[in-house]
Design an enzyme around this catalytic site. Sequence first.
Site, short mmCIF file in Angstrom:
data_model
loop_
_atom_site.label_atom_id
_atom_site.label_comp_id
_atom_site.label_asym_id
_atom_site.label_seq_id
_atom_site.Cartn_x
_atom_site.Cartn_y
_atom_site.Cartn_z
N LYS A 1 -0.32 0.23 -10.70
CA LYS A 1 -0.47 -0.01 -9.27
C LYS A 1 -0.56 1.36 -8.59
CE LYS A 1 2.06 -2.25 -5.67
NZ LYS A 1 3.36 -2.75 -5.24
N LYS B 1 1.66 7.14 -4.78
CA LYS B 1 1.55 8.59 -4.58
C LYS B 1 2.16 9.35 -5.75
CE LYS B 1 1.58 9.67 0.31
NZ LYS B 1 2.53 10.00 1.36
N CYS C 1 18.01 -2.25 0.24
CA CYS C 1 17.04 -1.23 -0.19
C CYS C 1 16.30 -0.74 1.04
CB CYS C 1 16.06 -1.81 -1.22
SG CYS C 1 14.71 -0.66 -1.56
N CYS D 1 12.40 -1.20 0.85
CA CYS D 1 11.88 -2.56 1.13
C CYS D 1 12.35 -3.06 2.48
CB CYS D 1 12.37 -3.56 0.09
SG CYS D 1 11.93 -3.18 -1.57
N CYS E 1 16.32 -1.55 -7.40
CA CYS E 1 15.27 -2.32 -6.72
C CYS E 1 14.04 -2.37 -7.63
CB CYS E 1 14.93 -1.63 -5.40
SG CYS E 1 13.31 -2.11 -4.79
N HIS F 1 -5.89 3.04 1.38
CA HIS F 1 -6.45 3.27 0.05
C HIS F 1 -7.32 2.09 -0.37
CE1 HIS F 1 -3.52 0.53 -1.61
NE2 HIS F 1 -2.49 1.31 -1.31
N HIS G 1 -6.15 -1.60 0.27
CA HIS G 1 -6.32 -2.08 1.64
C HIS G 1 -7.79 -2.40 1.89
CE1 HIS G 1 -2.84 0.88 2.04
NE2 HIS G 1 -2.29 -0.30 2.17
N HIS H 1 11.19 -0.10 -5.99
CA HIS H 1 11.37 1.33 -5.73
C HIS H 1 12.15 2.07 -6.82
CE1 HIS H 1 10.27 -0.29 -1.78
NE2 HIS H 1 9.66 0.86 -1.66
N1 MSP Z 1 2.94 -4.53 6.61
C1 MSP Z 1 3.03 -5.41 5.51
C2 MSP Z 1 2.22 -6.67 5.76
C3 MSP Z 1 2.60 -7.44 6.99
S1 MSP Z 1 1.55 -8.80 7.25
C4 MSP Z 1 2.27 -9.68 8.44
C5 MSP Z 1 2.49 -4.74 4.25
N2 MSP Z 1 1.68 -3.69 4.43
S2 MSP Z 1 0.99 -2.85 3.27
O1 MSP Z 1 0.36 -1.72 3.89
O2 MSP Z 1 1.90 -2.58 2.22
O3 MSP Z 1 -0.17 -3.75 2.74
C6 MSP Z 1 -0.02 -4.64 1.68
C7 MSP Z 1 -1.34 -5.29 1.46
O4 MSP Z 1 -2.36 -4.30 1.25
C8 MSP Z 1 -1.41 -6.18 0.24
O5 MSP Z 1 -0.89 -7.46 0.44
C9 MSP Z 1 -2.92 -6.17 0.00
O6 MSP Z 1 -3.56 -6.96 0.94
C10 MSP Z 1 -3.25 -4.72 0.24
N3 MSP Z 1 -3.01 -3.91 -0.96
C11 MSP Z 1 -2.17 -2.85 -1.07
N4 MSP Z 1 -2.26 -2.36 -2.33
C12 MSP Z 1 -3.12 -3.09 -3.06
C13 MSP Z 1 -3.61 -3.01 -4.37
N5 MSP Z 1 -3.27 -2.08 -5.23
N6 MSP Z 1 -4.51 -3.94 -4.77
C14 MSP Z 1 -4.93 -4.94 -3.93
N7 MSP Z 1 -4.48 -5.03 -2.68
C15 MSP Z 1 -3.57 -4.13 -2.21
O7 MSP Z 1 2.80 -5.21 3.17
#
Ligand code: MSP
Length: 651
Positions: free
Chosen positions: A306, A309, A137, A140, A154, A29, A32, A157
């Site tokens: 934030k 879904k 959890c 998490c 949590c 999304h 990312h 969640h």
């Molecule tokens: N898999 C772990 C990270 C492991 S790194 C060794 C993880 N994955 S995640 O898919 O949840 O990705 C989290 C990251 O995605 C956040 O730290 C950020 O970089 C990005 N983002 C996810 N949602 C976001 C927002 N709403 N806004 C900004 N960045 C976001 O955690």
Amino acid sequence: MIWRMKKDRTKMKTQYFTTPIYYVNAKPHLGHAYTSIAVDTATRFKKMAGVDTYFLTGTDEHGDKIVQAAEKQNTSPKAYADKISRLFQDLLPALNVENNHFIRTTDPSHIKIVEALLSKIYDSGDIYFSSYEGLYCFGCERFYQERELVEGKCPDHGVAPQLIKESNYFFKMGKYQDWLIDHIKTHPGFISPSQYETEILSFLKEPLEDLCISRPKTRLTWGITLPFDKDYVTYVWFDALVNYISALGYPDGDLFKKFWPGTRHFVAKDIIKPHGIYWPIMLKAAGIEIYNGLNVHGFWNVKGSKMSKSIGNVTDPLEIIKEYGVDPFRYFLIREMAFGLDANFTEDILVTRINSDLANDLGNLFSRVLSMTVRYFKGEVQAPHPETETEKNLSLAPEAAKTIEEYKQAMALCEFHKGVGAVWHYIGFMNKYIDTTEPWTLAKDKATLPVLETVLYNLIEGLRVVSCLIYPIMPQTSVKIQKALGIAKKTKEFYSLEEASVWGQVQKGTQIQSPEILFPRIDTKQHEPKTPIPEIKAFTPALKEEITIEDFLKIDLRTGTVMGAEKIEKSNKLLKLRVDLGAETRQIIAGIAKDYSLDDIIGKEVIVVANLKEAMLMGELSQGMILATDSKKRLVLSGFDKPVKPGHPVK
Ligand code: MSP
């Protein structure tokens, strides 16, 4: 204090940039996309600064989350991971992100290195076996301390964790707590921006529990088997964090030797604990040099929350690119988010930015300069006249030099929004320069021809500088402008900062093209709010007694930034906040714990009643109040639509 400065990140000759590796439990999304674009911007900027860079991104594919998502789709975890990982890989070219490598935690080369690292730490005695009972959890994938829960649930969640008892392997993190505190304090910029360093140091005020790094295979098989016990797989974070070194071929790979010392990890604030605490301690325990630093950004909120879904506000970056184009999307994300703070995404703000900053400011400048050159000189660049330039103070070079300096400083510290802001200030300066020099009037009289030639030459040069500086943010537009100016590079896409800074590079006689429209204006009528604004019939509660302006002015409202937050024992309503008011930091007790998690509140810019008499609440001193409203039975804090400095009066 002894300052053991790591190498200054703004001066390193090789740099390694990473995004988090994304979970493959759902498709990518906007959040990312932002991190990948921010890292791409940082990398392209460093390339312009002559730095040798390596950029890694990838997917995190083990653990419960993936198993559950695969089960829902009636498929195997690996098949599911293959499908979603592909979506993340395909997104990168669509975002015009140029990574050097894409790692997957299911890659055999990664698995081998995780095993080697686990063995190394186990052999050194920092991993032990013990039985444990705790609140777990599943969302998490970790155990929780009771004090970390919100009303027994949590915080992420909103579900009560389950009490489970099992024997597991533990990593002696506690042993390294003092070392880590010292490391952070003696390496300024290790965690940046500084509010996140403060947050990590405040976590570290509490004793650090040892980390459970295994899961019994009776409960989870989708993971990397512990090399010293085949009945267990490793905890997903212990596997995931290792990607940063396995991708470089740790321990002997050339890439590892070359790039590891210059590592800057980029993450959002959700995962600073694993990156700011577990990871440096894992590296220390394994005898590996600690990474250079962590850059933490805020969240993109959509419709005020934030993305999730269940709220239905998950925004697909591909749809936005399809509608508005990749460069406008990149520009918007980089310009609109003050790195470190949260930002809001709405299509309306995106459209406003496209129309005002891109179509109006940059687009108009481009089209005015090119069309005047075509109209008055058949598109041929004319030399400036140095005497006329000095006499009439027409040089745009000093302002360009100032812009480049501000841009360089901001970009080097990842303050991308400020870097872009400096370039747009220069664009505005040039648009005003056109309005005041009036080239159309100069063109009417032969006597003012030298002035016209000088003015247009300065504008062409100024536009050249702009085209160079926007490269990290809008690479396609940068090249497009350079092609139109007849100065596109043949061998590579960009000009170095050094090249960009030398004034007077466009040669006399260069042929300039008629301008195409860089950014078409978007019809705002198509973007009117979809939900009608409800009519307010009467005030509830009723309005209070009328006051005079003098009464109002007695209340001293100030801007404040929340630097830290803690729960207050025995209260499920109150949070203890540390609020920066510029001149001083206040402790404020606020009744917002039900509606704001610690992660939500830290970094927020709020309005503080700064001259409220101090009070004690639940035994804690409160030195002010923050403003909020009640909306749909939840508290919503007041704030600002643009970043502000703490301590300013609010009028
Ligand atoms: N898999 C772990 C990270 C492991 S790194 C060794 C993880 N994955 S995640 O898919 O949840 O990705 C989290 C990251 O995605 C956040 O730290 C950020 O970089 C990005 N983002 C996810 N949602 C976001 C927002 N709403 N806004 C900004 N960045 C976001 O955690």
